[in-house]
Design an enzyme around this catalytic site. Structure first.
Site, PDB file in Angstrom:
ATOM      1  N   ASP A 331       0.850  -1.183   0.000  1.00 58.02           N
ATOM      2  CA  ASP A 331       0.000   0.000   0.000  1.00 58.02           C
ATOM      3  C   ASP A 331       0.894   1.245   0.000  1.00 58.02           C
ATOM      4  O   ASP A 331       1.874   1.310   0.752  1.00 58.02           O
ATOM      5  CB  ASP A 331      -0.870  -0.032   1.259  1.00 58.02           C
ATOM      6  CG  ASP A 331      -1.838   1.128   1.322  1.00 58.02           C
ATOM      7  OD1 ASP A 331      -2.673   1.230   0.415  1.00 58.02           O
ATOM      8  OD2 ASP A 331      -1.744   1.927   2.270  1.00 58.02           O
ATOM      9  N   GLU A 360       1.611   0.237  -4.971  1.00 61.39           N
ATOM     10  CA  GLU A 360       1.157   1.514  -5.503  1.00 61.39           C
ATOM     11  C   GLU A 360       2.377   2.431  -5.612  1.00 61.39           C
ATOM     12  O   GLU A 360       2.954   2.801  -4.589  1.00 61.39           O
ATOM     13  CB  GLU A 360       0.138   2.150  -4.558  1.00 61.39           C
ATOM     14  CG  GLU A 360      -1.176   1.402  -4.474  1.00 61.39           C
ATOM     15  CD  GLU A 360      -2.146   2.119  -3.553  1.00 61.39           C
ATOM     16  OE1 GLU A 360      -3.186   2.589  -4.045  1.00 61.39           O
ATOM     17  OE2 GLU A 360      -1.879   2.221  -2.347  1.00 61.39           O
TER      18      GLU A 360
END
Length: 645
Positions: A331, A360
């Site tokens: 994340d 990400e």
């Protein structure tokens, strides 16, 4: 009691890379370890239960060792005993903590437990293994939330919302169609990607009879499964055993398991487990001493600091070894530094050469970590064995996630062709891409095609169906279905790692909600009646996955191979055509022609020689019995795939 950087000593000289910081159990003694160079004293408190009991039945001091290490060896067999640590600082005792290296915790994660982890292993665990991959883009990812898959009565699950529900066989919807595990296996994906399933803060595990929901991006205990997904959150061993049973259930079906991990911030700041051991150290601060917040969650961790780096690497290695995980999704990976991510990937690849690592490639705000050091998309070429999500193809296909009404290639937006082509080549360097016209990246950012994760929707933002519906108010249901199918047809024929949002294959809706992280089951759950209603969509997705798995031309491992074998033949408004030539990646088909038609009219193309049809509109027939030559039409809003043996 957060410390500003001015009052934080330079702990680099204290960082201990040798000492074991995990609680070590044997039937003869248990060794407790904690790193806190600022502590004046450290104790370990022993409890009979994971909650209740106002006071511990015993408290033991830890002895100060070198480099900020504190340790205590307590004789006897302490299996099943709960414990907490307490650190004394400036004459005051901080609150109790299970310790950042806790591997078993009681209800709500407040106390750790001493546990022989071997006692939680399912039968034949030592032979348990996930799938092996020749290249990361051989994987097809399916992102799901533990609860969503089985929470609805329509799932037919006898363990709704639980780890064990995910691997229950033989479940069906009211029409008798397969749900859950059988559905996923039949769909053909290779890996499930679980939203955070480590212990998070938002769910009160003592009140599971009340409706509660959270995605889980608020970490509490990083090395322990979430209790609300187990059948009993009170007994620490249960969630561990059931998590392993879940992994084995997927592995027994040939499916890998990727865990979504959130090392970039903690759910709590002041009272976080990090701050109860060494206040301030594990977080980044601004020049004025205030906490930096590149995560938009109140804090950001400092991966470049020796002991945070060590924690991240050891924590992931622990999950990979103890739980046999097949991958990690990071994340807000852009909050972490490149060096830490590369060291981490290197360790994980030693444990499992087929392990998947992706994240990400962005932050949610600015950070004191210089941009050139961040593991962001633009720096992907410096990342080893790590892939990043392509927002270029995502928004190129369906429109910006930040603007509800914005459209993309499949919904008739102008000037999106180069963004889609960029996605098709896995964000690599290809001579036929006009990078100036790509929506976000004005240059290739992946060294090899597998470094790009191709997707059009995920848990964040609207579902694909909802986004298309909101941005195309005049479209009929049939038109929305065509757009949906074309969007993931592009994803599943692109050279990167394809990633599907669970339920997209049944036109999943969240009633238009774009941020459902704490909304009820009613919004988030998968309604398995959608499968009955949209069986043709499910069959189409299943056919596309079968096409990709059968034909390695769609998943070339290197940029060199791609430049040699992939040639764009047509680019015009709403229409893209390319050829995969000369047995690309040793494909059994010599030449493959792929056409994406996003226009509302059929587009004629002229062929040289005779071709066989694999995909035309809704029809997928890999045996290619229908032969075509001369001129052929690509139906409106659809993909056409032709091949020559």
């Amino acid at each position: 009691m957060a410390f500003a950087p001015a009052t934080l000593p330079d702990y680099a000289s204290y960082a201990t890379t040798e000492a074991n910081l995990w609680t070590k159990y044997t039937p003869q003694q248990t060794t407790f370890s904690l790193w806190s160079p600022v502590a004046e004293a450290v104790t370990v408190n022993l409890y009979k239960q994971g909650d209740g009991e106002a006071k511990p039945f015993e408290t033991h001091p830890l002895q100060k060792e070198q480099n900020g290490l504190w340790q205590a060896r307590i004789k006897g067999d302490w299996q099943g005993t709960y414990y907490t640590y307490q650190v004394k600082l400036n004459g005051h005792w901080l609150a109790e903590t299970p310790g950042i290296y806790a591997t078993a915790v009681g209800v709500n994660g407040k106390r750790a437990m001493i546990l022989d982890l071997a006692t939680t292993n399912p039968q034949n665990w030592k032979n348990d293994k996930g799938p092996t991959l020749a290249s990361p883009n051989d994987a097809i990812l399916y992102e799901l939330h533990v609860r969503d898959l089985t929470a609805s009565k329509s799932s037919g699950s006898s363990h709704p919302g639980k780890f064990l529900g995910l691997v229950e066989e033989g479940t069906t919807n009211p029409a008798g169609l397969a749900t859950g595990l059988d559905h996923i296996k039949a769909l053909g994906v290779t890996h499930v990607h679980l939203l955070p399933a480590f212990d998070h803060r938002s769910i009160d595990e003592t009140a599971l009879d009340k409706p509660q929901y959270n995605w889980g991006y608020d970490p509490q205990n990083y090395n322990v499964p979430e209790g609300s997904y187990s059948s009993d959150p009170y007994h620490a061993e249960v969630r561990i055993r059931e998590f392993k049973q879940m992994i084995k259930g997927f592995h027994d079906k040939g499916l890998g398991v990727v865990l979504d991990v959130v090392y970039n911030h903690t759910g709590q700041t002041e009272g976080s487990n990090f701050n109860l051991e060494v206040p301030g150290y594990y977080y980044r601060h601004k020049a004025d001493g205030s906490l930096s917040d590149a995560t938009a969650c109140g804090n950001e961790t400092a991966s470049e600091r020796a002991m945070m780096r060590r924690f991240m690497i050891e924590s992931c290695a622990y999950w990979a070894k103890e739980y046999h995980l097949d991958g990690f999704r990071f994340d807000l990976m852009g909050v972490h530094d490149i060096e830490t991510m590369n060291l981490l990937a290197k360790e994980l690849k030693k444990i499992n050469p087929s392990i998947l690592i992706y994240g990400e490639g962005w932050t949610a705000g600015d950070s004191p970590l210089p941009e050139k050091l961040r593991a962001i998309k633009a720096n992907t070429t410096e990342l080893q064995s790590i892939a990043a999500f392509s927002d270029d193809i995502r928004d190129g296909l369906k429109g910006s996630v930040f603007e509800e009404k914005s459209t993309g290639f499949v919904s008739g937006a102008k000037d999106t062709e180069e963004s889609v082509k960029f996605g098709v080549v896995g964000s690599t360097n290809h001579p036929q891409i006009n990078y100036k016209q790509v929506n976000y990246s004005k240059a290739p950012w992946a060294r090899q095609p597998w470094q790009a994760v191709s997707y059009v929707s995920c848990h964040d933002n609207q579902t694909l169906y909802d986004k298309l519906k909101i941005s195309n108010p005049g479209a009929t249901e049939a038109q929305l279905q065509q757009m949906d199918e074309l969007a993931n047809a592009v994803v599943l024929t692109s050279q990167g790692i394809p990633f599907l949002h669970a339920g997209a294959e049944m036109l999943r809706t969240k009633k238009g909600e774009h941020n459902s992280y704490n909304l009820p089951d009613e919004i988030n759950q998968i309604d398995w009646n959608w499968k009955t209603k949209h069986q043709d969509v499910y069959d189409y997705y299943k056919g596309l996955i079968a096409l990709r798995k059968a034909h390695p031309a769609f998943r070339m491992p290197t940029t060199d191979m791609l430049q040699k074998h992939l040639e764009f033949t047509t680019t015009k408004p709403g229409f893209i055509g390319y050829v995969l030539k000369d047995h690309a990646n040793k494909d059994s088909w010599k030449n493959i022609r792929v056409y994406y038609n996003a226009t509302q009219t059929a587009v004629p193309v002229t062929l040289e020689g005779s071709w066989q049809t694999a995909v035309a509109g809704q029809e997928i027939a890999l045996d290619g019995k229908r032969k075509v030559s001369g001129q052929v039409e690509v139906p409106p809003v659809s993909m056409l795939v032709l091949f020559q043996q």
